[in-house]
Motif scaffolding. Structure first.
Motif, short mmCIF file in Angstrom:
data_model
loop_
_atom_site.label_atom_id
_atom_site.label_comp_id
_atom_site.label_asym_id
_atom_site.label_seq_id
_atom_site.Cartn_x
_atom_site.Cartn_y
_atom_site.Cartn_z
N VAL A 19 3.30 15.91 5.32
CA VAL A 19 2.36 15.03 5.53
C VAL A 19 1.25 15.29 5.26
O VAL A 19 0.82 16.47 4.74
CB VAL A 19 2.35 14.85 7.01
N ASP A 20 0.08 14.26 5.16
CA ASP A 20 -1.36 14.30 5.06
C ASP A 20 -1.90 13.66 6.14
O ASP A 20 -2.77 12.71 6.13
CB ASP A 20 -1.84 14.01 3.66
N THR A 21 -1.76 13.77 7.28
CA THR A 21 -2.18 13.34 8.53
C THR A 21 -3.54 13.22 8.48
O THR A 21 -4.44 13.96 8.65
CB THR A 21 -1.59 14.09 9.76
N VAL A 23 -3.69 8.72 9.36
CA VAL A 23 -3.31 7.38 10.54
C VAL A 23 -1.98 7.17 10.59
O VAL A 23 -1.31 7.40 11.45
CB VAL A 23 -4.20 6.07 10.42
N ASP A 24 -1.47 6.78 9.48
CA ASP A 24 0.05 6.41 9.55
C ASP A 24 1.02 7.58 9.32
O ASP A 24 2.07 7.36 10.07
CB ASP A 24 0.23 5.46 8.35
N ASP A 25 0.39 8.82 8.80
CA ASP A 25 1.39 10.09 9.02
C ASP A 25 1.62 10.25 10.51
O ASP A 25 2.67 10.71 11.00
CB ASP A 25 0.95 11.18 8.38
N ALA A 26 0.57 10.09 11.36
CA ALA A 26 0.48 10.53 12.91
C ALA A 26 1.39 9.49 13.20
O ALA A 26 2.64 9.99 14.15
CB ALA A 26 -0.94 10.16 13.26
N GLY A 48 -4.58 15.50 0.84
CA GLY A 48 -4.38 14.04 0.37
C GLY A 48 -5.43 13.38 1.17
O GLY A 48 -6.52 13.25 0.50
N ASN A 49 -4.89 12.72 2.24
CA ASN A 49 -5.93 11.84 3.02
C ASN A 49 -7.18 12.58 3.49
O ASN A 49 -8.15 11.93 3.74
CB ASN A 49 -5.23 11.22 4.23
N ALA A 50 -6.91 13.83 3.81
CA ALA A 50 -7.99 14.76 4.04
C ALA A 50 -7.77 16.04 3.39
O ALA A 50 -6.59 16.22 3.19
CB ALA A 50 -8.19 14.64 5.66
N PRO A 133 8.76 13.23 2.14
CA PRO A 133 7.37 13.44 1.75
C PRO A 133 6.82 12.13 2.03
O PRO A 133 7.12 11.18 1.69
CB PRO A 133 7.56 13.74 0.40
N LEU A 134 5.52 12.30 2.84
CA LEU A 134 4.69 11.02 3.21
C LEU A 134 3.20 11.25 2.65
O LEU A 134 2.33 10.71 3.21
CB LEU A 134 4.68 10.81 4.52
N ALA A 135 3.25 11.93 1.41
CA ALA A 135 1.86 12.47 1.20
C ALA A 135 2.08 12.74 -0.36
O ALA A 135 3.13 12.87 -0.86
CB ALA A 135 1.52 13.53 1.95
N PRO A 136 0.88 13.27 -1.02
CA PRO A 136 1.13 13.69 -2.28
C PRO A 136 2.14 14.98 -2.34
O PRO A 136 2.21 15.74 -1.33
CB PRO A 136 -0.23 14.25 -2.70
N PHE A 175 -1.32 5.76 -3.89
CA PHE A 175 -2.00 7.06 -3.68
C PHE A 175 -1.30 8.31 -3.75
O PHE A 175 -1.78 9.37 -4.33
CB PHE A 175 -2.84 6.99 -2.32
N ASN A 176 0.02 8.28 -3.03
CA ASN A 176 0.43 9.77 -3.18
C ASN A 176 0.95 10.25 -4.45
O ASN A 176 1.08 11.35 -4.66
CB ASN A 176 1.69 9.67 -1.93
N VAL A 177 1.51 9.28 -5.10
CA VAL A 177 1.96 9.77 -6.69
C VAL A 177 0.67 9.81 -7.37
O VAL A 177 0.52 10.69 -8.23
CB VAL A 177 2.75 8.46 -7.25
N GLY A 250 2.85 1.83 8.01
CA GLY A 250 2.95 2.64 6.87
C GLY A 250 3.70 3.65 6.88
O GLY A 250 5.16 3.27 6.78
N ASP A 251 3.42 4.87 6.51
CA ASP A 251 4.45 5.94 6.45
C ASP A 251 5.45 6.07 7.52
O ASP A 251 6.88 6.46 7.21
CB ASP A 251 3.68 7.67 6.54
N ALA A 252 5.02 5.56 8.56
CA ALA A 252 6.14 5.67 9.73
C ALA A 252 7.49 4.63 9.47
O ALA A 252 8.71 5.19 9.93
CB ALA A 252 5.76 4.91 11.10
CA CA Z 1 0.58 9.86 4.03
#
Ligand code: CA
Ligand code: BDR
Length: 344
Positions: A19-21, A23-26, A48-50, A133-136, A175-177, A250-252
């Motif tokens: 994850v890159d928590t 908002v949607d990763d959470a 990623g997001n942060a 994987p929900l992130a880069p 974004f992740n790719v 999103g990721d959820a």
């Molecule tokens: Ca994500």
């Protein structure tokens, strides 16, 4: 090749999230913790997001809200394999999670870091693990290159990333790719069955305001947090006509697909990640042709790797699965109200 989304057992499916928590990763972490269909064995964090330290802090804070102290969290890569990290705080807020000002967790990330945590979680699982994987995909690529033996205990990879149609980070790249295209290319080519939950379906699953507002007042802190995160998401994406009528799951949604694969429609096609510098870097080129092209005839291009690409989703089914699952936690007092709001 079997699809990474074909269930083979009724026991909870072991999963590891990256994850890159976020908002949607959470929201994805909430679903994975609360789903009786899933056995969440570890969470790895990546920039990623942060930045990665913020991602670790956010992830631990979400697990605290869920009262899930036993889920181990690993700190992973702080930048992509090539190039600098470029966050998405303009979407996810200054803290990467909608500026929720959650209490800082007293927990720390696992000793040894994310790659070692993922390796152990996969190899020690009695049943094959689905890696999500929900992130880069920097962490996942490092894992597969450093410890290729993990593939023997992977049921598959279900990733949020890529797109058949347009992108979000750029006109053509998701974004992740886009954030780490080399890592994504390594993951697609690792010889593990991959399902790609890309922007085409990601953008379709929303929770309407009348439903997430019910969640706001819930005494269960995780459910209330989900309501606030969905409201943040709605505020940020209102201008996008594809998703503007609610807060994005999103990721959820990708994690919901692991729990209930029949909510997704996929097609199996070669996918190539564009690595060349320029406007199309990070694009996932999905080859949906039925007839051999001149590129193959003249041998000027190689095929991409076969991937199960999501092209359709039962958006209402995913939304209902998410809400009923997260509302079934210890503070389930508002579950009936939420369910009524869903049914309108
Ligand atoms: Ca994500
Ligand atoms: C992806 O990028 C991030 O902003 C989201 O968390 C999601 O994983 C969507 O492109």
């Amino acid at each position: 090749m079997t699809s990474s989304l074909e269930p083979t057992t009724t026991a909870p499916l072991p999963v590891v999230l990256d994850v890159d928590t976020g908002v949607d990763d959470a929201l994805a972490v909430m679903f994975a913790v609360r789903s009786p269909r899933l056995d969440l064995r570890a969470i790895s964090c990546v920039a990623g997001n942060a930045d990665v330290d913020q991602v670790v802090a956010n992830t631990l804070a979400v697990l605290d809200a869920l009262d899930a102290p036993d889920v181990p969290v690993g700190r992973g890569a702080e930048r992509p394999l090539v190039g600098p990290s470029r966050d998405a705080r303009h979407i996810h807020g200054a803290d990467g999670m909608g500026d929720q000002r959650l209490p800082a967790s007293a927990r720390l990330a696992a000793d040894g870091g994310a790659i070692d945590l993922m390796r152990r979680a996969i190899l020690e699982s009695p049943d094959p693990v689905t890696l999500v994987p929900l992130a880069p995909m920097t962490n996942v690529a490092l894992l597969l290159r450093a410890y290729p033996e993990v593939r023997d205990n992977l049921a598959g990879i279900v990733l949020m990333g890529g797109a058949v149609e347009g992108g979000n980070a750029t006109a053509v790249a998701e974004f992740n790719v886009w954030h780490d295209p080399e890592a994504a290319a390594i993951v697609l080519g690792a010889g593990v069955p991959v399902t790609m939950y890309g922007l085409d379906v990601f953008s379709q699953v929303v929770v309407e305001a009348q439903t997430y507002e019910v969640l706001h007042g819930d005494p269960d802190p995780a459910v209330a947090l989900a309501g606030r995160l969905l409201a943040h998401s709605h505020d940020v994406i209102r201008s996008d006509p594809r998703v503007g009528h609610g807060g994005l799951l999103g990721d959820a949604g990708a994690v919901c697909m692991v729990a209930q694969p029949d909510l997704l429609t996929t097609g199996r096609w070669p996918v190539h990640v564009e690595l060349a510098p320029g406007r199309s870097r990070g694009q996932t080129v999905v080859d949906r042709r039925f007839v051999l092209g001149e590129d193959a005839v003249h041998g000027v291009d190689s095929l991409g790797h076969l991937v199960d690409v999501a092209v359709g989703v039962d958006a209402e089914g995913v939304r209902d699965l998410f809400l009923t699952t997260i509302c079934a936690g210890p503070g389930a007092s508002q579950v009936d109200d939420a369910a009524r709001a869903v049914q309108r």
